[in-house]
Design a protein around this motif. Structure first.
Motif, PDB file in Angstrom:
ATOM      1  N   PHE A 193      25.022   2.678  -0.473  1.00 24.02           N
ATOM      2  CA  PHE A 193      23.764   3.147   0.106  1.00 24.02           C
ATOM      3  C   PHE A 193      23.091   1.988   0.829  1.00 24.02           C
ATOM      4  CE2 PHE A 193      24.344   5.515  -3.963  1.00 24.02           C
ATOM      5  CZ  PHE A 193      24.676   6.744  -3.412  1.00 24.02           C
ATOM      6  N   ILE A 194      23.171   1.990   2.146  1.00 22.90           N
ATOM      7  CA  ILE A 194      22.586   0.914   2.945  1.00 22.90           C
ATOM      8  C   ILE A 194      21.221   1.366   3.454  1.00 22.90           C
ATOM      9  CG2 ILE A 194      22.819  -0.489   5.027  1.00 22.90           C
ATOM     10  CD1 ILE A 194      25.806  -0.406   4.665  1.00 22.90           C
ATOM     11  N   LEU A 195      20.210   0.597   3.127  1.00 25.88           N
ATOM     12  CA  LEU A 195      18.855   0.911   3.583  1.00 25.88           C
ATOM     13  C   LEU A 195      18.730   0.524   5.056  1.00 25.88           C
ATOM     14  CD1 LEU A 195      15.946   1.779   2.793  1.00 25.88           C
ATOM     15  CD2 LEU A 195      15.499  -0.627   2.321  1.00 25.88           C
ATOM     16  N   THR A 196      18.408   1.474   5.886  1.00 27.21           N
ATOM     17  CA  THR A 196      18.273   1.201   7.320  1.00 27.21           C
ATOM     18  C   THR A 196      16.823   1.176   7.780  1.00 27.21           C
ATOM     19  OG1 THR A 196      18.563   3.557   7.829  1.00 27.21           O
ATOM     20  CG2 THR A 196      20.531   2.166   7.840  1.00 27.21           C
ATOM     21  N   LYS A 197      15.916   1.862   7.042  1.00 30.31           N
ATOM     22  CA  LYS A 197      14.514   1.882   7.466  1.00 30.31           C
ATOM     23  C   LYS A 197      13.642   2.399   6.342  1.00 30.31           C
ATOM     24  CE  LYS A 197      11.605   3.527  11.313  1.00 30.31           C
ATOM     25  NZ  LYS A 197      11.584   4.371  12.549  1.00 30.31           N
ATOM     26  N   ILE A 198      12.458   1.800   6.206  1.00 31.67           N
ATOM     27  CA  ILE A 198      11.457   2.322   5.279  1.00 31.67           C
ATOM     28  C   ILE A 198      10.104   2.247   5.964  1.00 31.67           C
ATOM     29  CG2 ILE A 198      11.274   0.059   4.118  1.00 31.67           C
ATOM     30  CD1 ILE A 198      10.422   1.626   1.582  1.00 31.67           C
ATOM     31  N   PRO A 235       2.421   8.385   1.713  1.00 34.44           N
ATOM     32  CA  PRO A 235       3.765   8.916   1.982  1.00 34.44           C
ATOM     33  C   PRO A 235       4.732   7.768   2.273  1.00 34.44           C
ATOM     34  CG  PRO A 235       2.412   9.117   3.944  1.00 34.44           C
ATOM     35  CD  PRO A 235       1.543   8.470   2.896  1.00 34.44           C
ATOM     36  N   LEU A 236       5.949   7.903   1.793  1.00 36.97           N
ATOM     37  CA  LEU A 236       7.001   6.917   2.063  1.00 36.97           C
ATOM     38  C   LEU A 236       8.211   7.633   2.655  1.00 36.97           C
ATOM     39  CD1 LEU A 236       7.012   4.642  -1.131  1.00 36.97           C
ATOM     40  CD2 LEU A 236       6.297   3.979   1.162  1.00 36.97           C
ATOM     41  N   SER A 237       8.718   7.093   3.735  1.00 35.67           N
ATOM     42  CA  SER A 237       9.903   7.657   4.380  1.00 35.67           C
ATOM     43  C   SER A 237      11.017   6.617   4.356  1.00 35.67           C
ATOM     44  CB  SER A 237       9.582   8.062   5.827  1.00 35.67           C
ATOM     45  OG  SER A 237      10.736   8.545   6.475  1.00 35.67           O
ATOM     46  N   GLN A 262      12.166  11.550   1.584  1.00 38.00           N
ATOM     47  CA  GLN A 262      10.716  11.606   1.768  1.00 38.00           C
ATOM     48  C   GLN A 262      10.046  11.563   0.396  1.00 38.00           C
ATOM     49  OE1 GLN A 262       9.199  11.444   4.581  1.00 38.00           O
ATOM     50  NE2 GLN A 262      10.463  12.287   6.193  1.00 38.00           N
ATOM     51  N   LEU A 263       9.205  10.545   0.185  1.00 43.61           N
ATOM     52  CA  LEU A 263       8.509  10.385  -1.083  1.00 43.61           C
ATOM     53  C   LEU A 263       7.002  10.511  -0.901  1.00 43.61           C
ATOM     54  CD1 LEU A 263      10.458   7.319  -2.564  1.00 43.61           C
ATOM     55  CD2 LEU A 263      10.873   9.751  -2.985  1.00 43.61           C
ATOM     56  N   TYR A 264       6.326  10.911  -1.981  1.00 42.17           N
ATOM     57  CA  TYR A 264       4.873  11.089  -1.977  1.00 42.17           C
ATOM     58  C   TYR A 264       4.326  10.328  -3.174  1.00 42.17           C
ATOM     59  CZ  TYR A 264       0.371  13.611  -1.955  1.00 42.17           C
ATOM     60  OH  TYR A 264      -0.957  13.947  -1.910  1.00 42.17           O
ATOM     61  N   CYS A 265       3.359   9.419  -2.926  1.00 46.08           N
ATOM     62  CA  CYS A 265       2.796   8.585  -3.985  1.00 46.08           C
ATOM     63  C   CYS A 265       1.340   8.970  -4.211  1.00 46.08           C
ATOM     64  CB  CYS A 265       2.895   7.110  -3.605  1.00 46.08           C
ATOM     65  SG  CYS A 265       4.554   6.571  -3.111  1.00 46.08           S
ATOM     66  N   PRO A 266       1.019   9.767  -5.234  1.00 43.21           N
ATOM     67  CA  PRO A 266      -0.372  10.174  -5.485  1.00 43.21           C
ATOM     68  C   PRO A 266      -1.316   8.989  -5.649  1.00 43.21           C
ATOM     69  CG  PRO A 266       1.142  11.500  -6.788  1.00 43.21           C
ATOM     70  CD  PRO A 266       1.954  10.394  -6.187  1.00 43.21           C
ATOM     71  N   ASN A 267      -0.871   7.952  -6.366  1.00 45.25           N
ATOM     72  CA  ASN A 267      -1.628   6.701  -6.463  1.00 45.25           C
ATOM     73  C   ASN A 267      -1.090   5.766  -5.391  1.00 45.25           C
ATOM     74  OD1 ASN A 267      -2.684   4.146  -7.074  1.00 45.25           O
ATOM     75  ND2 ASN A 267      -2.629   4.508  -9.274  1.00 45.25           N
ATOM     76  N   PRO A 268      -1.901   5.382  -4.384  1.00 44.00           N
ATOM     77  CA  PRO A 268      -1.369   4.648  -3.233  1.00 44.00           C
ATOM     78  C   PRO A 268      -1.095   3.180  -3.487  1.00 44.00           C
ATOM     79  CG  PRO A 268      -3.740   4.895  -2.997  1.00 44.00           C
ATOM     80  CD  PRO A 268      -3.349   5.666  -4.240  1.00 44.00           C
ATOM     81  N   PHE A 269      -1.444   2.657  -4.663  1.00 41.07           N
ATOM     82  CA  PHE A 269      -1.353   1.217  -4.889  1.00 41.07           C
ATOM     83  C   PHE A 269       0.025   0.803  -5.406  1.00 41.07           C
ATOM     84  CE2 PHE A 269      -5.931   2.150  -5.704  1.00 41.07           C
ATOM     85  CZ  PHE A 269      -6.418   1.532  -4.559  1.00 41.07           C
ATOM     86  N   PHE A 270       0.554  -0.260  -4.814  1.00 41.20           N
ATOM     87  CA  PHE A 270       1.709  -0.952  -5.385  1.00 41.20           C
ATOM     88  C   PHE A 270       1.216  -1.850  -6.514  1.00 41.20           C
ATOM     89  CE2 PHE A 270       3.604   0.223  -1.353  1.00 41.20           C
ATOM     90  CZ  PHE A 270       4.943   0.415  -1.662  1.00 41.20           C
TER      91      PHE A 270
END
Length: 295
Positions: free
Chosen positions: A25-30, A62-64, A134-142
Protein backbone atom coordinates in the motif's frame (compact mmCIF):
# COMPACT_ATOMS: atom_id res chain seq x y z
CA UNK A 1 3.53 16.29 -2.11
CA UNK A 2 5.05 16.05 1.38
CA UNK A 3 7.63 13.39 2.11
CA UNK A 4 5.31 11.19 4.15
CA UNK A 5 6.94 8.44 6.15
CA UNK A 6 3.83 6.46 6.96
CA UNK A 7 0.18 6.31 8.01
CA UNK A 8 -1.19 3.55 10.23
CA UNK A 9 -4.93 3.09 10.72
CA UNK A 10 -6.23 0.90 13.57
CA UNK A 11 -9.96 0.16 13.60
CA UNK A 12 -12.14 -0.55 16.64
CA UNK A 13 -11.49 -4.31 16.34
CA UNK A 14 -7.73 -3.80 16.51
CA UNK A 15 -7.18 -4.58 12.83
CA UNK A 16 -4.58 -2.30 11.25
CA UNK A 17 -2.84 -1.52 8.00
CA UNK A 18 0.09 0.71 7.05
CA UNK A 19 0.28 3.08 4.11
CA UNK A 20 3.75 4.36 3.27
CA UNK A 21 6.53 4.49 0.72
CA UNK A 22 6.69 0.70 0.27
CA UNK A 23 4.19 -1.84 -1.04
CA UNK A 24 1.71 -3.30 -0.96
CA UNK A 25 0.00 0.00 0.00
CA UNK A 26 1.85 3.07 -1.28
CA UNK A 27 0.55 6.39 -0.02
CA UNK A 28 0.32 8.78 -2.96
CA UNK A 29 -1.66 11.68 -1.45
CA UNK A 30 -3.31 12.84 1.75
CA UNK A 31 -5.45 15.96 2.14
CA UNK A 32 -6.95 17.53 5.26
CA UNK A 33 -4.07 17.33 7.75
CA UNK A 34 -3.68 21.10 7.88
CA UNK A 35 -6.46 23.67 7.74
CA UNK A 36 -9.78 22.99 9.41
CA UNK A 37 -12.88 25.17 8.95
CA UNK A 38 -14.05 27.48 11.75
CA UNK A 39 -17.72 28.26 12.42
CA UNK A 40 -17.69 31.94 13.44
CA UNK A 41 -20.41 32.98 15.90
CA UNK A 42 -21.68 36.58 15.84
CA UNK A 43 -24.73 38.66 16.57
CA UNK A 44 -26.14 41.75 14.89
CA UNK A 45 -28.14 44.50 16.58
CA UNK A 46 -30.61 46.79 14.80
CA UNK A 47 -28.81 49.50 12.84
CA UNK A 48 -25.39 48.02 13.71
CA UNK A 49 -22.76 48.28 11.00
CA UNK A 50 -21.27 44.84 10.52
CA UNK A 51 -21.70 42.46 13.45
CA UNK A 52 -20.32 41.74 16.93
CA UNK A 53 -18.00 38.78 17.23
CA UNK A 54 -18.98 36.21 19.89
CA UNK A 55 -16.58 33.36 19.33
CA UNK A 56 -15.97 30.38 17.10
CA UNK A 57 -15.88 26.61 17.02
CA UNK A 58 -13.99 24.28 14.72
CA UNK A 59 -15.80 21.99 12.31
CA UNK A 60 -15.12 18.24 12.06
CA UNK A 61 -12.13 17.38 9.90
CA UNK A 62 -12.44 15.45 6.59
CA UNK A 63 -9.41 13.44 5.46
CA UNK A 64 -8.90 12.16 1.94
CA UNK A 65 -6.27 9.50 1.28
CA UNK A 66 -5.13 8.18 -2.08
CA UNK A 67 -3.20 4.93 -2.18
CA UNK A 68 -1.67 2.69 -4.84
CA UNK A 69 -1.93 -1.08 -4.34
CA UNK A 70 1.00 -3.12 -5.68
CA UNK A 71 0.62 -6.86 -6.24
CA UNK A 72 2.26 -9.71 -8.14
CA UNK A 73 -0.93 -10.92 -9.77
CA UNK A 74 -4.71 -10.46 -9.78
CA UNK A 75 -5.25 -13.01 -6.98
CA UNK A 76 -2.89 -11.12 -4.67
CA UNK A 77 -4.49 -7.82 -5.68
CA UNK A 78 -7.91 -9.06 -4.58
CA UNK A 79 -6.48 -10.06 -1.20
CA UNK A 80 -5.07 -6.53 -0.72
CA UNK A 81 -8.36 -4.92 -1.75
CA UNK A 82 -10.20 -7.13 0.71
CA UNK A 83 -7.77 -6.15 3.47
CA UNK A 84 -8.44 -2.43 2.99
CA UNK A 85 -12.18 -3.07 2.97
CA UNK A 86 -11.91 -4.97 6.25
CA UNK A 87 -9.78 -2.37 8.04
CA UNK A 88 -11.63 0.72 6.76
CA UNK A 89 -15.12 -0.69 7.36
CA UNK A 90 -17.50 2.24 8.10
CA UNK A 91 -19.69 0.00 10.30
CA UNK A 92 -16.88 -0.37 12.83
CA UNK A 93 -17.12 3.25 14.00
CA UNK A 94 -14.16 5.29 15.18
CA UNK A 95 -10.62 4.11 14.67
CA UNK A 96 -7.19 5.67 15.22
CA UNK A 97 -5.19 7.19 12.38
CA UNK A 98 -1.51 7.63 13.26
CA UNK A 99 0.28 10.05 10.94
CA UNK A 100 4.07 10.30 10.89
CA UNK A 101 6.05 12.84 8.86
CA UNK A 102 9.45 14.46 9.29
CA UNK A 103 9.99 13.09 12.79
CA UNK A 104 6.52 14.21 13.99
CA UNK A 105 4.09 11.49 15.04
CA UNK A 106 0.48 12.33 15.91
CA UNK A 107 -2.90 10.64 15.91
CA UNK A 108 -6.56 11.47 15.41
CA UNK A 109 -9.85 9.57 15.83
CA UNK A 110 -11.45 8.91 12.43
CA UNK A 111 -14.42 7.11 10.86
CA UNK A 112 -14.63 5.84 7.28
CA UNK A 113 -17.28 7.88 5.47
CA UNK A 114 -17.61 5.12 2.90
CA UNK A 115 -15.89 1.87 2.09
CA UNK A 116 -12.58 2.27 0.20
CA UNK A 117 -13.19 2.90 -3.50
CA UNK A 118 -11.14 1.36 -6.31
CA UNK A 119 -11.57 3.38 -9.51
CA UNK A 120 -11.23 1.72 -12.91
CA UNK A 121 -7.54 1.36 -13.71
CA UNK A 122 -7.18 -0.15 -17.17
CA UNK A 123 -3.80 1.48 -17.62
CA UNK A 124 -2.45 -0.27 -14.52
CA UNK A 125 -3.44 -3.83 -15.49
CA UNK A 126 -3.61 -6.44 -12.70
CA UNK A 127 -0.55 -5.49 -10.61
CA UNK A 128 -1.34 -1.84 -9.79
CA UNK A 129 -4.64 -0.48 -8.49
CA UNK A 130 -5.41 3.03 -7.20
CA UNK A 131 -7.63 3.33 -4.13
CA UNK A 132 -9.45 6.19 -2.43
CA UNK A 133 -10.17 6.34 1.33
CA UNK A 134 -12.45 9.04 2.78
CA UNK A 135 -12.30 9.61 6.54
CA UNK A 136 -14.33 11.85 8.86
CA UNK A 137 -12.88 13.12 12.17
CA UNK A 138 -15.60 14.42 14.56
CA UNK A 139 -12.88 15.84 16.84
CA UNK A 140 -10.66 17.92 14.50
CA UNK A 141 -7.58 17.95 16.73
CA UNK A 142 -4.49 15.82 16.21
CA UNK A 143 -2.91 14.60 19.46
CA UNK A 144 0.43 13.24 20.60
CA UNK A 145 0.49 9.45 20.41
CA UNK A 146 1.89 9.19 23.95
CA UNK A 147 0.33 10.70 27.07
CA UNK A 148 2.52 13.17 29.00
CA UNK A 149 2.99 12.81 32.75
CA UNK A 150 4.00 15.32 35.45
CA UNK A 151 4.62 14.39 39.09
CA UNK A 152 3.90 17.33 41.39
CA UNK A 153 4.07 15.79 44.85
CA UNK A 154 5.92 12.53 45.20
CA UNK A 155 8.43 10.72 47.39
CA UNK A 156 11.73 9.92 45.66
CA UNK A 157 13.81 6.86 46.59
CA UNK A 158 17.28 7.82 47.86
CA UNK A 159 19.14 4.52 48.07
CA UNK A 160 20.14 1.69 45.78
CA UNK A 161 21.76 -1.72 45.99
CA UNK A 162 24.40 -2.75 46.91
CA UNK A 163 23.53 -0.85 50.09
CA UNK A 164 26.10 0.15 52.72
CA UNK A 165 24.61 1.66 55.89
CA UNK A 166 26.92 4.11 57.67
CA UNK A 167 27.01 4.74 61.41
CA UNK A 168 25.11 8.02 61.04
CA UNK A 169 22.42 6.26 58.96
CA UNK A 170 21.15 6.78 55.44
CA UNK A 171 18.19 8.65 53.93
CA UNK A 172 15.79 6.14 52.43
CA UNK A 173 13.75 8.69 50.50
CA UNK A 174 12.93 12.38 50.32
CA UNK A 175 9.96 14.58 49.60
CA UNK A 176 10.00 16.85 46.52
CA UNK A 177 10.45 20.34 48.05
CA UNK A 178 8.23 22.38 45.69
CA UNK A 179 4.44 22.65 45.97
CA UNK A 180 4.27 24.20 42.48
CA UNK A 181 4.92 22.71 39.05
CA UNK A 182 4.95 24.34 35.61
CA UNK A 183 3.25 22.22 32.96
CA UNK A 184 4.03 23.18 29.38
CA UNK A 185 1.19 22.53 26.97
CA UNK A 186 2.90 22.40 23.57
CA UNK A 187 -0.44 22.18 21.76
CA UNK A 188 -2.41 24.87 19.95
CA UNK A 189 -5.54 24.80 22.13
CA UNK A 190 -6.42 24.12 25.78
CA UNK A 191 -6.59 20.48 26.78
CA UNK A 192 -8.06 18.55 29.67
CA UNK A 193 -6.06 16.36 32.01
CA UNK A 194 -6.25 13.50 34.48
CA UNK A 195 -5.35 14.47 38.06
CA UNK A 196 -4.47 11.65 40.44
CA UNK A 197 -4.52 12.28 44.20
CA UNK A 198 -2.97 9.42 46.17
CA UNK A 199 -2.98 9.24 49.99
CA UNK A 200 0.03 7.60 51.68
CA UNK A 201 -1.64 8.22 55.06
CA UNK A 202 -4.56 10.41 56.17
CA UNK A 203 -5.14 13.42 53.87
CA UNK A 204 -8.00 15.90 54.32
CA UNK A 205 -9.56 17.67 51.34
CA UNK A 206 -6.88 17.59 48.60
CA UNK A 207 -6.94 20.30 45.92
CA UNK A 208 -5.17 21.63 42.84
CA UNK A 209 -4.93 25.39 42.17
CA UNK A 210 -4.16 27.08 38.83
CA UNK A 211 -2.02 30.10 39.71
CA UNK A 212 -2.49 31.69 36.26
CA UNK A 213 -6.31 31.58 36.14
CA UNK A 214 -7.01 31.53 39.95
CA UNK A 215 -9.28 28.51 39.43
CA UNK A 216 -9.13 25.38 41.55
CA UNK A 217 -10.50 21.88 41.96
CA UNK A 218 -11.07 20.55 45.48
CA UNK A 219 -12.29 17.27 46.94
CA UNK A 220 -14.08 17.53 50.31
CA UNK A 221 -13.11 14.14 51.68
CA UNK A 222 -10.68 12.76 54.22
CA UNK A 223 -8.67 10.19 52.31
CA UNK A 224 -7.26 7.09 53.99
CA UNK A 225 -3.94 5.44 53.27
CA UNK A 226 -3.93 3.75 49.86
CA UNK A 227 -6.95 5.58 48.48
CA UNK A 228 -6.64 7.21 45.04
CA UNK A 229 -9.00 9.86 43.68
CA UNK A 230 -8.78 10.43 39.92
CA UNK A 231 -10.24 13.60 38.37
CA UNK A 232 -10.70 13.65 34.58
CA UNK A 233 -11.34 17.10 33.08
CA UNK A 234 -11.54 16.35 29.33
CA UNK A 235 -14.41 17.92 27.38
CA UNK A 236 -17.39 15.50 27.30
CA UNK A 237 -15.46 13.14 29.59
CA UNK A 238 -15.53 14.71 33.06
CA UNK A 239 -15.27 12.16 35.86
CA UNK A 240 -14.27 11.88 39.51
CA UNK A 241 -13.57 8.37 40.77
CA UNK A 242 -12.34 6.83 44.00
CA UNK A 243 -10.16 3.74 43.96
CA UNK A 244 -10.23 1.95 47.31
CA UNK A 245 -8.68 -1.50 47.62
CA UNK A 246 -9.01 -1.97 43.86
CA UNK A 247 -12.71 -1.07 43.78
CA UNK A 248 -13.63 2.02 41.73
CA UNK A 249 -16.67 4.14 42.66
CA UNK A 250 -18.15 7.47 41.58
CA UNK A 251 -16.83 10.36 43.73
CA UNK A 252 -18.71 13.31 42.19
CA UNK A 253 -20.53 13.96 45.48
CA UNK A 254 -17.27 15.06 47.16
CA UNK A 255 -16.55 17.92 44.74
CA UNK A 256 -16.50 21.34 46.40
CA UNK A 257 -19.23 23.55 44.95
CA UNK A 258 -17.02 26.26 43.37
CA UNK A 259 -14.54 23.83 41.82
CA UNK A 260 -13.61 24.08 38.15
CA UNK A 261 -12.63 21.19 35.89
CA UNK A 262 -9.22 22.71 35.17
CA UNK A 263 -7.81 22.96 31.65
CA UNK A 264 -4.22 23.42 30.50
CA UNK A 265 -3.86 26.52 28.32
CA UNK A 266 -1.30 26.53 25.48
CA UNK A 267 2.10 27.42 26.93
CA UNK A 268 3.02 27.54 30.62
CA UNK A 269 0.59 26.52 33.37
CA UNK A 270 1.57 27.00 37.03
CA UNK A 271 -0.26 24.52 39.29
CA UNK A 272 -0.08 24.22 43.08
CA UNK A 273 -1.36 21.28 45.13
CA UNK A 274 -2.67 21.56 48.69
CA UNK A 275 -4.75 19.87 51.39
CA UNK A 276 -6.35 21.00 54.63
CA UNK A 277 -4.43 18.35 56.60
CA UNK A 278 -1.69 15.81 55.88
CA UNK A 279 -0.13 17.49 52.86
CA UNK A 280 3.09 15.48 53.30
CA UNK A 281 1.02 12.30 52.91
CA UNK A 282 -0.28 13.37 49.48
CA UNK A 283 1.09 12.36 46.08
CA UNK A 284 -0.20 14.15 42.97
CA UNK A 285 0.34 13.13 39.35
CA UNK A 286 -1.04 14.77 36.21
CA UNK A 287 -1.53 13.14 32.81
CA UNK A 288 -2.35 15.14 29.66
CA UNK A 289 -2.18 14.98 25.87
CA UNK A 290 -1.61 18.22 23.86
CA UNK A 291 -3.94 18.93 20.92
CA UNK A 292 -2.88 20.42 17.57
CA UNK A 293 -4.67 22.19 14.72
CA UNK A 294 -2.78 20.14 12.15
CA UNK A 295 0.41 18.34 11.25
Amino acid sequence: MYSVEKIVFVNSKGQSTQLGNDGPFILTKIEGTGAVNADIQFQKSPFEDGASYLGNTLEPRPLSIEVMLIAENIEEMMIYRRRLLNVFNPKLGEGRLIYEIGGIKREIKAISELAPAFPDAEDFKDTMQPGLIQLYCPNPFFKDTAESKEEIAIWRPAFEFPLEIFEEGIEMGYREPSLIVNILNKGDVPCGMKIEFKALATVANPSLFNINTREYFKINKTMEAGEIITVTTHFQNKRVELDKNGVTTNAFNWIELNSTFLQLDPGDNLLRYNSDEGIDNLEVQIYYTPQYLGV
